[in-house]
Design an enzyme around this catalytic site. Structure first.
Site, PDB file in Angstrom:
ATOM      1  N   PHE A 131      96.335  32.485  17.660  1.00  0.00           N
ATOM      2  CA  PHE A 131      95.152  31.914  18.306  1.00  0.00           C
ATOM      3  C   PHE A 131      95.545  31.381  19.674  1.00  0.00           C
ATOM      4  O   PHE A 131      96.415  30.514  19.782  1.00  0.00           O
ATOM      5  CB  PHE A 131      94.551  30.775  17.473  1.00  0.00           C
ATOM      6  CG  PHE A 131      93.328  30.171  18.120  1.00  0.00           C
ATOM      7  CD1 PHE A 131      92.081  30.765  17.980  1.00  0.00           C
ATOM      8  CD2 PHE A 131      93.423  29.030  18.904  1.00  0.00           C
ATOM      9  CE1 PHE A 131      90.953  30.237  18.604  1.00  0.00           C
ATOM     10  CE2 PHE A 131      92.300  28.491  19.528  1.00  0.00           C
ATOM     11  CZ  PHE A 131      91.064  29.100  19.378  1.00  0.00           C
ATOM     12  N   ASP A 216     103.072  29.461  23.450  1.00  0.00           N
ATOM     13  CA  ASP A 216     101.847  28.666  23.427  1.00  0.00           C
ATOM     14  C   ASP A 216     102.125  27.444  22.546  1.00  0.00           C
ATOM     15  O   ASP A 216     102.147  27.533  21.324  1.00  0.00           O
ATOM     16  CB  ASP A 216     100.710  29.525  22.852  1.00  0.00           C
ATOM     17  CG  ASP A 216      99.402  28.743  22.691  1.00  0.00           C
ATOM     18  OD1 ASP A 216      99.420  27.498  22.783  1.00  0.00           O
ATOM     19  OD2 ASP A 216      98.369  29.393  22.443  1.00  0.00           O
ATOM     20  N   LYS A 245      95.856  20.140  24.148  1.00  0.00           N
ATOM     21  CA  LYS A 245      95.586  19.206  23.052  1.00  0.00           C
ATOM     22  C   LYS A 245      96.211  17.817  23.246  1.00  0.00           C
ATOM     23  O   LYS A 245      95.673  17.006  23.980  1.00  0.00           O
ATOM     24  CB  LYS A 245      96.008  19.834  21.722  1.00  0.00           C
ATOM     25  CG  LYS A 245      95.150  21.054  21.374  1.00  0.00           C
ATOM     26  CD  LYS A 245      95.075  21.379  19.918  1.00  0.00           C
ATOM     27  CE  LYS A 245      93.887  22.268  19.626  1.00  0.00           C
ATOM     28  NZ  LYS A 245      94.154  23.704  19.650  1.00  0.00           N
TER      29      LYS A 245
HETATM   30  C1  LIG Z   1      93.616  24.828  20.414  1.00  0.00           C
HETATM   31  C2  LIG Z   1      94.521  25.917  20.820  1.00  0.00           C
HETATM   32  C3  LIG Z   1      94.249  26.718  21.952  1.00  0.00           C
HETATM   33  C4  LIG Z   1      92.991  26.571  22.756  1.00  0.00           C
HETATM   34  O1  LIG Z   1      92.886  25.334  23.380  1.00  0.00           O
HETATM   35  P1  LIG Z   1      91.454  24.849  23.909  1.00  0.00           P
HETATM   36  O2  LIG Z   1      91.743  23.527  24.551  1.00  0.00           O
HETATM   37  O3  LIG Z   1      90.552  24.757  22.711  1.00  0.00           O
HETATM   38  O4  LIG Z   1      90.968  25.853  24.869  1.00  0.00           O
HETATM   39  C5  LIG Z   1      95.162  27.690  22.287  1.00  0.00           C
HETATM   40  N1  LIG Z   1      96.282  27.885  21.578  1.00  0.00           N
HETATM   41  C6  LIG Z   1      96.579  27.140  20.503  1.00  0.00           C
HETATM   42  C7  LIG Z   1      97.860  27.377  19.776  1.00  0.00           C
HETATM   43  C8  LIG Z   1      95.705  26.141  20.072  1.00  0.00           C
HETATM   44  O5  LIG Z   1      95.981  25.424  18.976  1.00  0.00           O
END
Ligand SMILES: *Cc1c(COP(=O)(O)O)cnc(C)c1O
Length: 390
Positions: A131, A216, A245
């Site tokens: 994700f 990420d 986050k």
């Molecule tokens: C939450 C998340 C995203 C997206 O972040 P947003 O601030 O919602 O755009 C991308 N990668 C990972 C691993 C995430 O947990």
């Protein structure tokens, strides 16, 4: 008095309570009901609700300078970039507003690097079930089931392989490949770790094949796993890392961080109205300075072990499945596909816990959570899970 909810765009199934107040691990709705919060805005409120350091940073910076446009330098922007470079072992930092925006920037930077230094290569190898966000490119990068054919036409240039299969990555890398991109622990997929061994092997493989390693860390970064970055457990350093986050401790803040030799944007390639906003950056500095302390991270490790031991004991007693994760990002596999029902029962009992899969509950408490709060969570969870298997 209370506003109706009718005009809030209907993009997800929300329970009926309207939240009005938070403090530490606790959240209150407008009827005065109290909830123990083990979601914390999806691992966003790393210091809990309305922590003193965030309030102080907002007040001090708000009175000094809220916004001066990204066309000018400002002090919190420079300071946060410096702190992130130091924490990551990398060099250049672009501050932005959301995880998806940071990942979109990482994809652009990798493509730019490919255009300049790898003969126009642009393809990025990503993982099944990953994700990376909800913009068109980050949705295309993601391996989330069901996302293959929505919002056509899809942004091209992503090739998916199973997480943990090094051979599949090696086979997927061609002269057209510019990077391999993954989460050290897949959070939204249900807390599945890439594994330290695999990350080390990927780091070696990407180096050997001349492509970039993009991590990420939007969910795993900022102390969530007990180190400032998840990759530090494996002892590797990526070429590009994204954070979001927890970085803002509750305010919208994210960052794209890159090695100096990879940082090749030209003027005009990247930007955005709110990037490097001093108010958000000042909060980021306050959060980072709190979380990066050794004592703070040691406490996350200790509480993570405590939570995991207790969850495992409860799972064994009630006949549920495995407990996975690291630090304070954990998941419990249920014996049935009723995680949504359990999560709804927990809400009724005053506990917020998320169900990322039909058979999985995810726990992302404040990194400042106490043992007593963990115990209380387990008491409510036990009630919510129902009867042990006969
Ligand atoms: C939450 C998340 C995203 C997206 O972040 P947003 O601030 O919602 O755009 C991308 N990668 C990972 C691993 C995430 O947990």
């Amino acid at each position: 008095m209370s506003p109706a909810i009718d005009h809030v765009m209907n993009i997800t199934e929300r329970p009926s309570p309207v939240m009005v107040k938070g403090a530490g691990s606790w959240l209150w709705d407008r009827d005065g009901k109290r909830y123990l919060d083990f979601v914390q805005g999806w691992a966003v409120n790393c210091l809990g609700h309305s922590p003193r350091v965030v309030l102080d940073a907002l007040a001090a910076q708000g009175a000094r300078l809220i916004n001066c446009s990204p066309a000018y330098y400002n002090e919190p922007m420079a300071r946060l970039a410096e702190l992130l470079a130091e924490a990551s072992g990398l060099d250049q930092v672009f501050l932005c507003n959301s995880g998806a925006e940071a990942n979109e920037g990482a994809i652009k930077l990798a493509r730019k690097w490919g255009a300049r230094y790898r003969g126009g290569a642009y393809e990025i190898v990503t993982m099944h079930a990953s994700f990376h966000g909800r913009t068109l490119a980050t949705m295309a990068a993601s391996g989330k089931p069901g996302w293959d054919d929505i919002f056509p036409p899809k942004v091209p240039g992503f090739r998916k392989v199973p997480l943990g299969d090094l051979g599949a990555v090696a086979d997927a890398i061609t002269p057209a490949t510019v990077a391999v991109m993954l989460e050290p622990i897949q959070g939204e997929a249900g807390v599945f770790a890439a594994g330290d061994e695999y990350l080390r092997a990927l780091s070696a493989l990407t180096r050997e094949r001349g492509v970039l390693l993009v991590l990420d860390e939007i969910q795993t970064g900022v102390g969530r796993t007990g180190r400032f970055f998840g990759y530090q457990h494996a002892g590797v350093t990526p070429d590009i890392v994204t954070v979001g986050k927890g970085l803002g401790g509750g305010v919208p803040l994210a960052a794209l961080v890159s090695a100096g030799r990879v940082s090749c944007f030209e003027y005009g390639d990247q930007g955005g109205t709110f990037n490097g906003n001093p108010l958000m950056a000042a909060v980021g500095c306050a959060v980072l300075e709190t979380v990066a302390k050794k004592e703070f991270l040691d406490a996350v490790v200790a509480n993570g072990i405590y939570l995991m031991d207790r969850l495992r004991a409860l799972a064994a007693e009630l006949g549920h499945g495995e407990v996975r994760g690291r630090g304070l990002l954990q998941a419990l596999e249920l014996r049935a596909h009723d995680a949504k029902k359990v999560s709804a029962a927990a809400l009724d009992h005053g506990l917020l816990v998320n169900a990322p899969r039909p058979d999985t509950l995810r726990f992302m408490p404040a990194l400042t959570v106490s043992r007593e709060e963990i115990d209380e969570m387990l008491t409510i969870l036990r009630k919510s899970l129902g009867e042990p298997r006969a």
